[in-house]
Design an enzyme around this catalytic site. Structure first.
Site, PDB file in Angstrom:
ATOM      1  N   HIS E  15       0.851  -1.204   0.000  1.00 22.28           N
ATOM      2  CA  HIS E  15       0.000   0.000   0.000  1.00 22.28           C
ATOM      3  C   HIS E  15       0.881   1.246   0.000  1.00 22.28           C
ATOM      4  O   HIS E  15       2.103   1.167   0.113  1.00 22.28           O
ATOM      5  CB  HIS E  15      -0.979   0.011   1.194  1.00 22.28           C
ATOM      6  CG  HIS E  15      -0.406   0.460   2.494  1.00 22.28           C
ATOM      7  ND1 HIS E  15      -1.152   1.106   3.455  1.00 22.28           N
ATOM      8  CD2 HIS E  15       0.849   0.358   3.001  1.00 22.28           C
ATOM      9  CE1 HIS E  15      -0.388   1.378   4.505  1.00 22.28           C
ATOM     10  NE2 HIS E  15       0.815   0.947   4.262  1.00 22.28           N
ATOM     11  N   CYS E  34       5.713   6.701   4.244  1.00 22.80           N
ATOM     12  CA  CYS E  34       4.550   5.886   3.877  1.00 22.80           C
ATOM     13  C   CYS E  34       3.927   6.332   2.551  1.00 22.80           C
ATOM     14  O   CYS E  34       3.074   5.644   2.011  1.00 22.80           O
ATOM     15  CB  CYS E  34       3.483   5.941   4.970  1.00 22.80           C
ATOM     16  SG  CYS E  34       4.050   5.262   6.536  1.00 22.80           S
ATOM     17  N   HIS E  40       5.032   0.315  -0.405  1.00 26.78           N
ATOM     18  CA  HIS E  40       5.777  -0.561   0.509  1.00 26.78           C
ATOM     19  C   HIS E  40       4.745  -1.576   0.981  1.00 26.78           C
ATOM     20  O   HIS E  40       3.659  -1.648   0.394  1.00 26.78           O
ATOM     21  CB  HIS E  40       6.403   0.243   1.649  1.00 26.78           C
ATOM     22  CG  HIS E  40       5.400   0.884   2.547  1.00 26.78           C
ATOM     23  ND1 HIS E  40       4.702   2.015   2.189  1.00 26.78           N
ATOM     24  CD2 HIS E  40       4.930   0.542   3.774  1.00 26.78           C
ATOM     25  CE1 HIS E  40       3.873   2.350   3.161  1.00 26.78           C
ATOM     26  NE2 HIS E  40       3.981   1.472   4.125  1.00 26.78           N
ATOM     27  N   HIS E  42       3.223  -4.735   4.136  1.00 30.28           N
ATOM     28  CA  HIS E  42       3.138  -5.242   5.507  1.00 30.28           C
ATOM     29  C   HIS E  42       2.596  -6.666   5.532  1.00 30.28           C
ATOM     30  O   HIS E  42       1.880  -7.080   4.627  1.00 30.28           O
ATOM     31  CB  HIS E  42       2.185  -4.369   6.343  1.00 30.28           C
ATOM     32  CG  HIS E  42       2.625  -2.955   6.505  1.00 30.28           C
ATOM     33  ND1 HIS E  42       3.710  -2.592   7.263  1.00 30.28           N
ATOM     34  CD2 HIS E  42       2.133  -1.786   5.992  1.00 30.28           C
ATOM     35  CE1 HIS E  42       3.867  -1.273   7.219  1.00 30.28           C
ATOM     36  NE2 HIS E  42       2.925  -0.762   6.453  1.00 30.28           N
ATOM     37  N   ASP E  80      -5.145 -10.710   0.340  1.00 28.83           N
ATOM     38  CA  ASP E  80      -3.816 -11.322   0.479  1.00 28.83           C
ATOM     39  C   ASP E  80      -3.037 -11.264  -0.829  1.00 28.83           C
ATOM     40  O   ASP E  80      -3.573 -11.580  -1.891  1.00 28.83           O
ATOM     41  CB  ASP E  80      -3.965 -12.775   0.933  1.00 28.83           C
ATOM     42  CG  ASP E  80      -2.623 -13.365   1.318  1.00 28.83           C
ATOM     43  OD1 ASP E  80      -1.766 -12.628   1.856  1.00 28.83           O
ATOM     44  OD2 ASP E  80      -2.430 -14.573   1.083  1.00 28.83           O
ATOM     45  N   HIS E  81      -1.774 -10.873  -0.720  1.00 27.22           N
ATOM     46  CA  HIS E  81      -0.885 -10.744  -1.883  1.00 27.22           C
ATOM     47  C   HIS E  81      -1.438  -9.763  -2.920  1.00 27.22           C
ATOM     48  O   HIS E  81      -1.348  -9.976  -4.119  1.00 27.22           O
ATOM     49  CB  HIS E  81      -0.588 -12.121  -2.516  1.00 27.22           C
ATOM     50  CG  HIS E  81       0.429 -12.889  -1.719  1.00 27.22           C
ATOM     51  ND1 HIS E  81       0.107 -13.564  -0.577  1.00 27.22           N
ATOM     52  CD2 HIS E  81       1.774 -13.037  -1.878  1.00 27.22           C
ATOM     53  CE1 HIS E  81       1.201 -14.131  -0.082  1.00 27.22           C
ATOM     54  NE2 HIS E  81       2.220 -13.829  -0.828  1.00 27.22           N
ATOM     55  N   GLU E 125      -0.759  -3.521  11.753  1.00 20.18           N
ATOM     56  CA  GLU E 125       0.011  -3.170  10.556  1.00 20.18           C
ATOM     57  C   GLU E 125       1.451  -3.648  10.759  1.00 20.18           C
ATOM     58  O   GLU E 125       2.092  -4.144   9.840  1.00 20.18           O
ATOM     59  CB  GLU E 125      -0.029  -1.660  10.348  1.00 20.18           C
ATOM     60  CG  GLU E 125       0.416  -1.241   8.978  1.00 20.18           C
ATOM     61  CD  GLU E 125       0.122   0.225   8.719  1.00 20.18           C
ATOM     62  OE1 GLU E 125      -0.922   0.536   8.119  1.00 20.18           O
ATOM     63  OE2 GLU E 125       0.935   1.086   9.147  1.00 20.18           O
TER      64      GLU E 125
END
Lengths: 136, 136, 136, 136, 136, 136
Positions: E15, E34, E40, E42, E80-81, E125
Site C-alpha cells: 500500500h 509511507c 511498501h 506489511h 492477500d498478496h 500493521e
C-alpha cells in the site's frame, strides 16, 4: 551459496509417556504427570529447515509452497487432532517423547526432500520445551 | 542419533556496565546509558540446549524436569530479582555484559550436565539483543 | 466512527518495591524478593491506546509518528536505562509497582494528547504480569 | 572463547516475484500469487549474528550500538518503506525472493564488520517463512 | 452468559498513503515515507472478536471453522498478496491507513455475522502499530 | 483509580468435543476433527484480569503472587496434564469447548477473589483461537 529455508507449521495432539513393560509406579517415577493414563495434549509447533543451493534463475532453494504442502500431507494430515499413542502405529512401540516425535517427523520428511539438500526439524512441545534433530 | 533438547527459563535483574579502572567519562563513552551509576534492568530469557544420544527405552536425551531443576537451582535462585553487580561476586571483577553473563551461566551449568552431552546457552537481554555460547 | 490506535514501546529499568515507613521485615513479607535492597529490573513494554474519530481526509485518528514521538519524549527519554526509585522524583514517595508506574505514564501522556480522545495505557512488567489504566 | 552476538531489526517493503524473460503464465505457475504485477508486501524481520572473541576488558564481541547503527545505515535506510523491485537496483536483475534478499543483506553487512568475525543473517518474510545465510 | 470468541488471521499486502488532491510535497509532509510512490508493504494480522450467547448444547458462540471460513472468503481471498491501492476499488478513493483498512474489514464481516452478535476487529500493521474498530 | 492487573498462566490438556446424545455422525458434522474419539490436546494459555482500586500504601490492586497462587491452586493443579472429559467431573456433562472451559475457570476463580474486584478470563486454545468471559 547455501541458504537455509525454514517453514513453520503446527498440529494439536494428545499423548502420554509410558513404557508398557514398566509398572504404573515406575512410569510415574520416570515420566511424572506426563504418564497420566487418560492422556494430556499439546499444540505442537514444528520448524522444518531445508539447506541447499539457490537456483540462479528462480532464486529459490525449495519452493515454499511445495515445502508447505509436503508438511501438510506428510505430517499435519497424519498427526493433527490425533492421539499419538493410539492413532499412529509407530508410537504403539515407541514412547512419544518430543525427541522421538521429532525423529519420526524427520524420517517422514527426509524421503520427500531431495537428498542434495540437508534437513533439520525443530519440534516445540510447549514454548519452553523443544527439541531439534538433523539425522546425525 | 543425536537430538538437541532445549529448555527456556528467565530471571529479572538489575545491572550496569562499567570498568572500575576507567573514568566515568570513558565508561559513558564506551557503554553509553548502560553505565548509569544507579543501574537499570532487564527480563533476561535463557535457552539451554543439551545435545546427546536418545535413550532407547525412555526416549529422552535428558529429563526435561531434571534440566528445569538444574536451571532453577544453579541460575534462577542465584540471579532472579538480584543486582548482578552487587549480589553476585563474579561480576565484581567482570563487566556483566550479555556476553559475560552467558559465559558465566554456561560455566555454572557445564559442571551439572554429563560431559557426554554438548551444552549451548542463549541469553536474551531484550527481545532484540541476544548472545550465544557453547564453550568453544 | 471511533477507532482505537495503539502504539507499542519499551524501556529497561531497575526498581525495588518497599515502603519507607515499614521495617525491612515487613517489606520482605509484603513484597518478597521484589524488595531486594540492591534493586532488580525489567524490560518494560508499554502499549498506548488512543481512541477518537477518524479524520475523513487523512484517515487517521492520530498520526502514529506523532504518537511515537510523544512516547519517546515523555516516557522513554525519562525512564529508559534508569533506576525508577532513584532517578525519578515521583517514585521517591510512591512505590513503583506496575500499577503505580502505569498511572504515572498515563498522567504524563494525558496532558500531551487532545482531550477529545480517550487514552488507555497497558504496562507489561514481564510477559506474564501486566496492568492497564484508563483514568477511571 | 567465541560468543555469538545477535541483533534483531526490521523493515517494511513491497515486492513481487517474477522473471522478466518468462511469460506471465510461467511466472504465475512458478511464483503463484507472489507474482501479482501490482506487488504485495511484508514486515521483514532480520537477525544479524556476529561471532568472535570477547574483549577481555569491555566484555563485548561487538558493541551492540555499533551493530545497530550498521544495520540502520546499510539496510533499514536503504530498504524500509521501499519497493524492492523498483527502488533497489540490485533487484532489477535478481528476483527478490527471501533467499536473494538475505544474500544481498549479508553482502552489504560483510564489508562493514571486521573479517575476524563470522557473520550470519536470518530473514523472516513472515513469521512462518524464513531463510538463513552465512556466506558458505 | 456472553462470551467473546476470537480468531486470528493474516494477509500480506502492499500500500501507500496519499491523498490524490494533495501535492507530492504535502503528502510527504503528512504521511512521510509511507507515501513512497512505489508502495511498501506489511504482513497484516487481524483479530476478529465475536461476542454472543453460548449455545447450551454445542457450547459454542459461533463455530470457529465457520468464522475462519468467513474471514478467508471475505478478507484473505480479497486482500492477500494484493496492492490495496490498485487492486481494491474501495481504496481508490479512501486512504488505506490502518484505521480505514480496519473499518473496511469490519464492514465486510458485519453483514456475514448474525446481528445478535457484537463484532470487533483489530488490525496489526506491524507488531508495534495496530488499530481496533467495533462499529461505534 | 481503577487499574486492571493481569496474570498469564498455562496448562496442557487433552479433550474432545462431542454431545453424548448425538450420533458419531452428527458429532463429526458439528465438531469435525475435534470430535476424534481418541482425544487430541492443546497448550492452553489463560490470562486472568482483576480490576479494582489501587491500595494507596502498597500500590497494588491484588498481590500478583497471591493471584499466581490462586491460579495454580484452583486451575493448574486441577487441569494441567489432564484429560478434561475424563478427569474433570464438570465436563462429563458439559462439552469442553473453549467457551465452556473459560466459563468454568471464571467460576472457579470468582469465589476466590474479593467481590469488590471485577474479574475477566481469557483462554487461548491455540495462538489463533481464543475466548473471553467476564460473568455478564
Amino acid at each position: 551459496m547455501n541458504v537455509t529455508v525454514s517453514r513453520k507449521a503446527h498440529f494439536n495432539a494428545a499423548h502420554r509417556l509410558f513404557v508398557k513393560e514398566w509398572s504404573d509406579e515406575k512410569n510415574l517415577n520416570v515420566f511424572g504427570v506426563c504418564s497420566n493414563s487418560n492422556y494430556h495434549g499439546h499444540n505442537y509447533e514444528i520448524i522444518v529447515d531445508v539447506t541447499g543451493k539457490v537456483d540462479p534463475v528462480t532464486g529459490m532453494v525449495i519452493d515454499l509452497k511445495t515445502l508447505k504442502d509436503i508438511i501438510k500431507n506428510e505430517i499435519e494430515d497424519l498427526m493433527d487432532h490425533k492421539n499419538l499413542n493410539l492413532d499412529i502405529d509407530y508410537f504403539k512401540k515407541v514412547v512419544p517423547t518430543a525427541e522421538n516425535i521429532c525423529i519420526f517427523i524427520w524420517n517422514k520428511l527426509r524421503i520427500k526432500i531431495n537428498y542434495n539438500k540437508k534437513l533439520e526439524v525443530t519440534l516445540y512441545e510447549t514454548p519452553r520445551n523443544f527439541v531439534k534433530y538433523n539425522g546425525n
